[in-house]
Design a protein around this motif. Structure first.
Motif, mmCIF file in Angstrom:
data_model
loop_
_atom_site.group_PDB
_atom_site.id
_atom_site.type_symbol
_atom_site.label_atom_id
_atom_site.label_comp_id
_atom_site.label_asym_id
_atom_site.label_seq_id
_atom_site.Cartn_x
_atom_site.Cartn_y
_atom_site.Cartn_z
ATOM 1 N N LEU B 433 0.845 -1.183 0.000
ATOM 2 C CA LEU B 433 0.000 0.000 0.000
ATOM 3 C C LEU B 433 0.886 1.240 0.000
ATOM 4 N N GLU B 434 0.609 2.131 -0.925
ATOM 5 C CA GLU B 434 1.311 3.421 -0.916
ATOM 6 C C GLU B 434 0.299 4.473 -0.516
ATOM 7 N N LEU B 435 0.576 5.190 0.534
ATOM 8 C CA LEU B 435 -0.351 6.205 1.033
ATOM 9 C C LEU B 435 0.362 7.541 1.050
ATOM 10 N N GLN B 436 -0.374 8.571 0.814
ATOM 11 C CA GLN B 436 0.218 9.897 0.901
ATOM 12 C C GLN B 436 -0.876 10.871 1.323
ATOM 13 N N MET B 437 -0.563 11.688 2.280
ATOM 14 C CA MET B 437 -1.502 12.727 2.683
ATOM 15 C C MET B 437 -0.885 14.067 2.303
ATOM 16 N N LYS B 438 -1.691 14.923 1.719
ATOM 17 C CA LYS B 438 -1.185 16.229 1.318
ATOM 18 C C LYS B 438 -2.049 17.301 1.961
ATOM 19 N N LEU B 439 -1.420 18.356 2.397
ATOM 20 C CA LEU B 439 -2.169 19.478 2.965
ATOM 21 C C LEU B 439 -1.918 20.708 2.113
#
Lengths: 686, 848
Positions: B433-439
């Protein structure tokens, strides 16, 4: 059909030379093809594309141009600066004439056929007048700065277009002066190339000049104003050849990428007279450069470095869609290059400039049908015999006993005696061949190896008795009065009494060797003979023609045999007639007199005369030998033609003894592997 | 404690009876319909482009991308539009409802309706056949379509029966892309499967050419996909499944026909179009590249790459200066002849599954949801148009089947639209799983979101929920994420490690968990003091100051799917919906279950402006809607069967001006409007009339303004009208700092509109010009004062235009007929002003 042990020979390292020029003759429907080694072949397009004549090559004579003139006269020119005329009857070169302009790059006959134009290395364009037996230099046109690579006459004969490096010139024939010089764009996809070579030009009757060049363009020029009208970029590599149809409604170009493009003159709208040239279909039948193209009324013909001659029919021009309208790809010569000595199990391979003698391997193992047997002894390369001089070998033969080898070039016949001492082999040349034996078209040894039959190119047949280390001229059969047609196929009966000889067009002559006289002539048939053989015991002559008909003629009775008449009455199976390669060899089984063994490039067939003939409803090709089916079924489906397609392309097949066959194959992949690498093309997704 | 009762039985009958009284509120489609269903059509002057959109035809301006008119009248999908060949100011349209309508597209008026009776699938017109059109119908069998000629009778009446059909071609393809009319209408070419048929009108013969359809690899994809005819020559271009384009010529002769192959596309050719002169051929497909073949030569081609989505249709303007492509992401691109994109008309992107749900951007009030792959789209509900796309993934999308793409799964707005949090994931295999959170921070200068922080792998497993603390009093923005890895994480905005302490970024402040249960949802209370996180069956309440666990609720009623706090007076309640169909309401003061009900909740949305909560449940017949207040276990309003399909997402959109439904049942719609999205991605809402109907007056006004020439008089007139508008809605705040538009400054206008030979020297004019650009009013000269006042008024009114055009248009409908009179009356007062201008003019000329 019987089971055979088959020697499957793949060490015949033959590579046909690449095709340089093709010239189509509309009058006789014949095609002349010249190859890079100088060989010129004549194909008869009406006789099932049979290669009926050939002229051997010459090392120094690289042909660059080939054309028909004055109807049926064939001329070629090459880089040695000579113009040659070929004698199509005697199959030799009539004369060679130096044009004194350095290497000749292009040659073309005038629309009337009475004049010949050559373009030379020094930039000169020379006009020759064709006289009934020679050609005569008439004059030079305005000299150009660089070599003239391509020429084309205006159909009215008043103007010519000449393509050089970077430009095209238009000449007025009357004054001999250049009236236009049209500069070709060197740019190639935005990059300036060093030079733009105009590989081909074509002059149309409306004054349009079409040029093809090394930048991959096909361009249309207006010769009246000397301006570019339209340009088609069609390839990333050179466009090397162009040919226009006689009606000027279509033309074909060949590129170095192996693609052939067809252009058609199409009306812009259905009810207007305005027409435009449109590139229609591309054909990718070649892997290498398409050096030359021709446009017959019904087909596009192309040839190139990959050695294939491709004849692609135009469907819209073909009246009936029969098998004649199928694509033809001719790769191998329609004559035998291999002879075999049954007694010693030797094979003699003929190459352009040398002969190779091989002894077949042997095996001690036995196996079931279809098994591959391991070799106990490998095949031996016994002899490599190089010719002297620059000329190519025309024909060669090894005697059935294996102790004689004979071959011929265009100017000399050579005879060698082989001596076998255990594993050693010594070669002794028989010198002092008689003066009349200058060149032979076909050489044949008698079954007992005591006689040598030589068909010379004057139409005469010589019989020579071979003695230990020497020979004696026995007799010469002179050609029929009035004809100078060369004989190119010979067959001798196993008992040595009968000799059959066939020329390129007329019938087969049968000579009585004992009484040294003409015995009879088989009635002439419309199609040329491709193979001849005389059966043992019965002395029946079996003749194969290029239209795939097979006849059996009884020599003692001087008439066709009953079986042959039956065959003619019933006709051959339609699939048999649709094969596109000629039968090149016929042989017989010594123990089974009813069998005839024959082969072409794609199949080997045993005709069993005792079985009923197949009709059009039966299956001609039986892929599997009927091993497990019941006898009833076998009888029901059994017919006279037992065909095997396991070996292909098959160059030679013969019976060594009662249970052994030898088959010489030459896979196309092996030929391609020996060719220079083709132009690399990006393939999508790789 | 009340028991879990079945709700639908409670208030059903009473609601029904009320609905009969106030029948006007119903579920309506609200825009977002397909713009790419058929080829777009240009007007003769290339000023407008028409495209079908559901039951309507939309008229867009090619210059401004604005929708100028919506032609409505069809009762089913519009399936074809064509200009009237005899009058290029009129447009024909045909529809599945069996009618052909003729429109005046400039005024948006329906001129005539022709009743044909069959379901019409495509429409074609010919210059030669003025009083008849060609349509595609299917008669008996479902897959057999016919091309027929319909004679349109001449009659003065509005509705005319057109029953005179003459048959042209049988067994054709349904798609209009598979039929093309040739040069001057001499022939028609139709393709289907593996053959091309050409019907010659003059000779009345059909020629048929088929391609090999054998199963071998080389010919397996020979199917025809589309066809186009050369406008000047006898040449037919056909597109094929394997990406080849064939140019057929000589097709009037069955033997001598020939074709040329052009091969660039690696996948199916979707559409083909010849330019007006026929000099070039345009083709497009899945590669998202528009290819222009010049002179039909294979090597001579131009490309317009990276168009973003599969090209579905290509059309060329009759004037030849523009062309347009319709894309699978509901987009129409207007492209100049030199292959420069000039305008993009973007509808609601619908070709992918919506994972983020529906959100409202607090600033633009636009609906925000998944758009193009890897993008977030901002869709204006008022104008049915995409405002912009925010590229979240920021990677070039490669169109290839079987490729696993990065998906945008979650998004949330925080701090009144100042922050946007997004989560993207890519899951090649179960374990990878590749996850990324961006703000993203909203930047006022560029009026858009700028990436501030990128956090890779914020959780070890899928993120299930994302919420901002939106309380007004909170000084630092706070974000909470809940993940399947059993944690919830609190992220706060802090100073970054920058030595100047200027840069800010988000860091993790707190990680909470509860017995290793998976966190399923999280929610902040309205004042931001409490955070509720559900861990499977258990709800935990955390103090947002200290992050300590306050209390837990456990009902053992299945995994909690949705969680939300009550609002305003109901802020003491917490609602939770579970997977096995229980809706619970807890009282936070007593820490006890207040009530529960049996309801299979799919969507639960609180209204931000009232206590109301909407729950949409799934039942066998479809989806039902319930509106209730957390304080009362009885629903306020029930509507059964709002859609046959499952409702996937819903959102409340605050109204700018409260509506005034008198009926008690509809009072929940007064402050906000409820929009919801079904599984087949139709966007629906509750309304008295369809939003498109409401939109019409706007466009009329726009058109009127557009048709006015830009003279000084126009500016005065326009100014006056804006003043009027301003009076109508004065209560608007003015947030945007806007520079005055140069065209609106009178000094510059004078400068530009005075003939050069009467102008004074440039040095003289310079100071005046500079002064006119200044905003401060300290050194105003006497005659400039009124101008400046006007300017400011304009400015304000401009803002009001943008902020609140919705109400404004409602108002204008009311006095639409009065408008002309007002303009006429006021022209006298304007004359005075004009005179004043004239004085100004001559004053500086006299000074020369």
């Amino acid at each position: 059909m019987g089971e055979f042990k088959v020697h499957r020979v793949r060490f015949f390292n033959y590579v046909p030379p690449g095709i340089r020029c093709v010239a189509y003759n509309n009058q006789s429907n014949r095609l002349a093809v010249s190859r890079t080694d100088g060989t010129v072949e004549i194909y008869n397009l009406s006789a099932n594309y049979f290669q009926e004549k050939f002229f051997p090559g010459h090392e120094s004579r690289a042909t660059e141009a080939l054309c028909w003139a004055e109807g049926q006269r064939l001329f070629s020119a090459g880089l040695n600066g000579e113009i040659l005329e070929y004698d199509l009857q005697a199959l030799n070169i009539k004369y060679a004439m130096d044009a004194f302009g350095g290497p000749i790059w292009s040659m073309i006959a005038s629309p009337s056929g009475s004049q010949l134009l050559v373009g030379c290395e020094d930039g000169s364009v020379k006009l020759f007048q064709i006289t009934p037996d020679k050609i005569q230099f008439e004059r030079n046109f305005d000299p150009q700065k660089s070599r003239v690579l391509s020429l084309s006459w205006h159909p009215s004969g008043t103007h010519i277009a000449a393509g050089s490096i970077d430009y095209i010139s238009v000449f007025d024939v009357k004054s001999g002066s250049a009236i236009h010089k049209m500069i070709v764009d060197r740019q190639y996809m935005g990059v300036s190339k060093r030079k733009c070579i105009v590989w081909g030009v074509a002059f149309l009757s409306d004054g349009t000049v079409i040029s093809v060049d090394s930048a991959g363009k096909v361009q249309f020029w207006d010769s009246a104003t000397g301006t570019l009208v339209k340009s088609h970029l069609i390839a990333n590599a050179d466009v090397q050849s162009i040919a226009v149809a006689d009606q000027e409604d279509s033309f074909v170009v060949g590129t170095a990428e192996g693609t052939v493009f067809h252009f058609q003159l199409v009306s812009v709208t259905s009810n207007s007279t305005e027409k435009q040239w449109v590139r229609t279909k591309p054909f990718q039948h070649h892997t290498h450069d398409v050096r030359t193209v021709a446009h017959s009324p019904t087909a596009l013909i192309s040839g190139g470095t990959d050695t294939h001659l491709v004849i692609r029919p135009l469907m819209e021009k073909v009246e009936v869609k029969n098998y004649d309208a199928a694509l033809r790809k001719i790769t191998f010569p329609h004559r035998r290059l291999i002879s075999c000595s049954r007694k010693r199990q030797l094979l003699l391979f003929q190459f352009a400039h040398h002969l190779e003698l091989w002894r077949l391997g042997s095996t001690a193992a036995t196996g079931k049908n279809g098994d591959i047997l391991p070799l106990s002894k490998n095949a031996d390369h016994l002899l490599h015999l190089k010719t002297k001089g620059p000329e190519n070998i025309i024909c060669s033969s090894i005697s059935p006993c294996g102790s004689w080898i004979a071959y011929s070039t265009a100017s000399r016949v050579f005879l060698y005696r082989l001596n076998y001492e255990h594993d050693n082999i010594s070669l002794q040349r028989i010198s002092k061949m008689p003066a009349f034996l200058r060149s032979a078209l076909q050489i044949l040894f008698s079954e007992d190896s005591t006689k040598l039959f030589v068909a010379s190119n004057q139409g005469s047949l010589h019989i020579i008795r071979l003695l230990e280390g020497s020979f004696k001229h026995l007799h010469t059969f002179q050609p029929q009065s009035g004809t100078v047609e060369a004989m190119c196929l010979l067959a001798v009966s196993p008992d040595g009494n009968w000799l059959a000889a066939s020329g390129t067009s007329a019938g087969v002559h049968v000579y009585n060797v004992k009484h040294l006289k003409l015995h009879c002539t088989v009635p002439a048939y419309n199609f040329p003979v491709t193979a001849l053989a005389i059966a043992p015991n019965t002395n029946n002559l079996v003749i194969a023609h290029s239209d795939q008909q097979v006849f059996e003629y009884s020599i003692p009775d001087k008439q066709y045999t009953e079986w042959s008449r039956n065959v003619q009455k019933q006709g051959f199976h339609h699939l048999w007639l649709q094969r596109d390669t000629p039968i090149t060899h016929i042989s017989f089984h010594p123990k089974r007199p009813m069998h005839i063994l024959l082969h072409d490039a794609y199949m080997f067939c045993i005709i069993d005369k005792s079985l009923p003939l197949p009709n059009d409803k039966t299956v001609l090709y039986n892929p599997l030998p009927p091993t497990n089916e019941s006898d009833v079924f076998r009888r029901r489906t059994g017919h006279a033609f037992k065909i095997s397609k396991i070996y292909k392309p098959l160059l030679f097949m013969d019976l060594l003894d009662e249970g052994t066959l030898v088959a010489v194959e030459r896979p196309l992949d092996d030929i391609i592997a020996q060719l220079p690498p083709p132009i690399k093309k990006k393939k999508f997704g790789t | 404690m009340p028991e879990a009762g079945a709700w639908p039985a409670v208030g059903c009958s009473c609601v029904r009876s009320k609905m009969v009284e106030e029948e006007s509120v119903r579920v309506v489609h609200c825009g977002g319909s397909e713009l790419n269903f058929r080829r777009a059509v240009f007007s003769a002057d290339s000023k407008y482009v028409f495209c079908v959109s559901g039951d309507f035809v939309k008229v867009y301006s090619t210059a401004t991308e604005e929708c100028v008119h919506i032609l409505q009248g069809h009762r089913d999908l519009v399936s074809g539009i064509q200009l009237n060949p005899s009058n290029h100011l009129q447009l024909y349209s045909c529809s599945f409802d069996g009618t052909i309508k003729l429109w005046d597209y400039l005024d948006g008026i329906l001129i005539k309706t022709f009743l044909v009776g069959h379901k019409l699938h495509a429409l074609f017109t010919l210059t030669r056949a003025e009083d008849s059109v060609f349509v595609t119908i299917n008669k008996e069998e479902p897959d057999v379509f016919q091309l027929v000629l319909v004679k349109l009778p001449k009659s003065p009446s509005q509705e005319i029966e057109a029953k005179e059909l003459s048959f042209v071609l049988d067994y054709i393809n349904q798609s209009p892309k598979c039929i093309a009319f040739g040069r001057e209408g001499e022939y028609v070419a139709a393709v289907r499967d593996f053959y091309l048929s050409v019907y010659f009108f003059k000779k009345k013969t059909i020629s048929r050419y088929s391609l090999s359809s054998s199963k071998n690899k080389k010919h397996a994809k020979n199917n025809f996909t589309c066809v186009a005819c050369h406008p000047k020559e006898d040449c037919i271009a056909s597109g094929h499944m394997d990406g080849k384009i064939r140019l057929w010529r000589n097709f009037d002769d069955d033997r001598k026909y020939t074709y040329t192959c052009l091969h660039w596309h690696h996948d199916m050719v979707m559409d083909l179009a010849f330019s007006v002169t026929g000099a070039s051929l345009l083709s497009g497909g899945r590669e998202c590249v528009l290819v222009e073949w010049r002179d039909s030569v294979e090597k001579n081609k131009e490309f317009l790459p990276r168009l973003g989505a599969t090209i579905e249709h290509i059309s060329v303007s009759p004037a030849g200066d523009l062309l347009c492509t319709s894309h699978s992401d509901n987009k129409i691109m207007v492209i100049h002849r030199n292959l420069d994109t000039s305008a993009v008309i973007q509808g609601l992107v619908k070709d992918r599954s919506i994972l983020t749900g529906l959100m409202i951007d607090p600033r633009t009030k636009a609906l925000v949801l998944n758009g193009k792959p890897g993008h977030l789209q901002f869709y204006s509900l008022q104008s049915d148009k995409q405002l912009y796309n925010l590229d979240i993934v920021q990677q070039e999308y490669i169109n290839d089947s079987g490729l696993i793409q990065i998906e945008l799964t979650k998004a949330a707005f925080g701090s009144f639209g100042n922050w946007l949090a997004t989560v993207e994931q890519r899951e090649e295999k179960e374990s990878e799983l590749e996850l990324q959170m961006k703000l993203w921070k909203y930047n006022k200068k560029i009026q858009g979101f700028v990436l501030n922080t990128k956090i890779s792998m914020p959780h070890d497993d899928h993120i299930t929920a994302l919420c901002f603390c939106n309380a007004e009093r909170s000084e630092t923005p706070t974000l909470v994420t809940a993940g399947k890895d059993g944690h919830f994480k609190v992220w706060i905005l802090t100073d970054d490690s920058d030595i100047y302490k200027k840069a800010v970024g988000w860091t993790c402040d707190f990680v909470g968990s509860y017995h290793k249960y998976q966190a399923t949802d999280c929610c902040f209370s309205e004042d931001g003091s409490l955070l509720a996180v559900s861990f499977e069956e258990i709800v935990t309440i955390w103090d947002s100051e200290t992050w300590e666990l306050k209390c837990t609720f456990c009902q053992r009623a299945g995994k909690i799917r949705h969680l939300c706090f009550g609002r305003l007076t109901c802020s003491k309640y917490l609602l939770g919906a579970t997977e096995n169909g229980i809706l619970c309401c807890w009282n936070l003061l007593s820490c006890a279950l207040e009530w529960s009900a049996k309801l299979n909740v799919r969507v639960m949305e609180p209204d931000p402006h009232s206590e109301n909560v909407v729950a949409v449940s799934r039942s066998s017949g479809g989806s039902d809607l319930f509106v209730f207040k957390p304080s009362e276990p009885r629903p306020l309003y029930i509507q059964k069967n709002i859609s046959r399909e499952e409702v996937q997402w819903g959102v409340f959109v605050p109204r700018d001006v409260p509506d005034s439904f008198t009926s008690e049942a509809y009072q929940w719609l007064n402050r906000s409007q409820f929009y919801f999205l079904t599984k087949s991605q139709s966007l629906l809402t509750f309304s008295t009339k369809s939003p498109e109907e409401k939109l019409t007056p706007t466009s009329k006004q726009l058109l009127a303004e557009e048709s006015l020439p830009t003279t000084p008089f126009y500016f005065i007139l326009g100014k006056h009208r804006q003043q009027q508008d301003k009076k109508l809605n004065e209560t608007l705040e003015n947030e945007l700092v806007q520079l005055p538009l140069t065209e609106n400054i009178p000094a510059i206008n004078e400068l530009l509109h005075t003939p050069a030979h009467v102008l004074p020297s440039a040095s003289f004019l310079c100071s005046m010009f500079i002064n006119s650009l200044l905003l401060s009013a300290e050194t105003k000269s006497a005659e400039e004062i009124p101008n400046d006042v006007n300017m400011e008024e304009e400015k304000e009114s401009d803002d009001s235009d943008e902020e609140n055009n919705f109400t404004e248009h409602v108002q204008t409908t009311n006095n639409a007929d009065l408008e002309e009179d007002i303009v006429y009356q006021l022209s006298k007062s304007e004359e005075k002003e004009l005179r004043k201008f004239r004085k100004v003019d001559y004053s500086w000329i006299a000074a020369l």
